[in-house]
Design a protein around this motif. Structure first.
Motif, PDB file in Angstrom:
ATOM      1  N   ASN A 217      -2.534   3.323  39.213  1.00 20.04           N
ATOM      2  CA  ASN A 217      -2.840   4.465  39.698  1.00 20.04           C
ATOM      3  C   ASN A 217      -1.742   5.413  39.652  1.00 20.04           C
TER       4      ASN A 217
ATOM      5  N   ARG B  86      -1.975   9.075  39.930  1.00 22.86           N
ATOM      6  CA  ARG B  86      -2.267  10.033  40.371  1.00 22.86           C
ATOM      7  C   ARG B  86      -0.622  10.676  41.365  1.00 22.86           C
TER       8      ARG B  86
ATOM      9  N   GLU C 185       2.163  11.422  38.428  1.00 20.50           N
ATOM     10  CA  GLU C 185       2.236  12.847  37.657  1.00 20.50           C
ATOM     11  C   GLU C 185       3.655  13.327  36.708  1.00 20.50           C
TER      12      GLU C 185
ATOM     13  N   SER D 170     -11.841   5.645  35.451  1.00 20.99           N
ATOM     14  CA  SER D 170     -11.777   7.211  35.787  1.00 20.99           C
ATOM     15  C   SER D 170     -10.259   7.960  36.234  1.00 20.99           C
ATOM     16  N   GLU D 171      -9.956   6.777  35.668  1.00 26.93           N
ATOM     17  CA  GLU D 171      -7.856   7.525  35.846  1.00 26.93           C
ATOM     18  C   GLU D 171      -7.244   8.198  34.442  1.00 26.93           C
TER      19      GLU D 171
ATOM     20  N   LYS E  13      -9.902   8.969  32.486  1.00 29.63           N
ATOM     21  CA  LYS E  13     -10.523   9.974  32.029  1.00 29.63           C
ATOM     22  C   LYS E  13      -9.539  11.262  32.782  1.00 29.63           C
ATOM     23  N   ARG E  14      -9.094  10.885  33.860  1.00 32.55           N
ATOM     24  CA  ARG E  14      -8.288  12.009  34.328  1.00 32.55           C
ATOM     25  C   ARG E  14      -7.301  12.603  33.643  1.00 32.55           C
ATOM     26  N   ILE E  15      -6.532  11.567  32.903  1.00 33.31           N
ATOM     27  CA  ILE E  15      -5.063  11.552  32.554  1.00 33.31           C
ATOM     28  C   ILE E  15      -5.453  12.664  30.680  1.00 33.31           C
ATOM     29  N   ARG E  16      -7.068  12.196  30.498  1.00 37.79           N
ATOM     30  CA  ARG E  16      -7.696  12.858  28.422  1.00 37.79           C
ATOM     31  C   ARG E  16      -6.614  14.385  29.418  1.00 37.79           C
ATOM     32  N   LEU E  17      -8.083  14.320  30.761  1.00 37.30           N
ATOM     33  CA  LEU E  17      -8.441  15.848  31.224  1.00 37.30           C
ATOM     34  C   LEU E  17      -6.779  16.678  30.813  1.00 37.30           C
ATOM     35  N   ARG E  18      -6.054  15.702  31.537  1.00 38.44           N
ATOM     36  CA  ARG E  18      -4.321  16.784  32.104  1.00 38.44           C
ATOM     37  C   ARG E  18      -3.435  16.926  30.488  1.00 38.44           C
TER      38      ARG E  18
END
Ligand SMILES: [Zn+2]
Length: 135
Positions: A25, A27, A30, A102-103, A105-110
């Protein structure tokens, strides 16, 4: 990668930044991810979860956690329970494969220019698998 003690990656010196955190994780890591990208020049991230992860179904280990902090760290029951209830919701990952997907995907968006590969280490056969995100 998860902080679990069952696996230590054999990585050559100067090859990769390694950030370990329960359930892989990121999150709450970062700034370290940003540092590796911004200062270290990292272009790709292998996000490695594993089966049998302790961050799945944390509530089932609440008493073990509380007793461990009382016996091993000298905490009171109230301190240990408050600590568990405060942090359990943000550390529970639910399902190893679903979480690492999902993590990623979240990191790719960031970090849109960074390649992110969700992977799963199988503690039973000691092999690393690429997670099929189409599932
Ligand atoms: Zn784990």
């Amino acid at each position: 990668m998860c902080m679990d003690n069952r696996k230590h990656l054999h990585i050559p010196d100067n090859f990769a930044y390694i950030i370990r955190s329960g359930g892989a994780n990121m999150r709450y890591s970062e700034f370290r991810v940003s540092y590796a990208i911004a200062v270290g020049g990292v272009k790709a991230i292998a996000l490695i979860g594993h089966n049998n992860c302790g961050m799945v179904n944390l509530m089932s280990r609440k008493e073990l956690f509380v007793k461990g902090l009382i016996e091993n760290a000298g905490w009171t029951r109230e301190e240990a329970e408050d600590h568990f209830y405060h942090y359990e919701p943000i550390h529970e990952i639910g399902n190893e494969i679903g979480f690492v997907s999902s993590e990623a995907k979240r990191i790719r968006l960031r970090y849109p220019k960074i390649l992110v590969a969700p992977m799963l280490y199988n503690v039973n056969d000691s092999r690393l698998y690429l997670v099929n995100e189409a599932d």
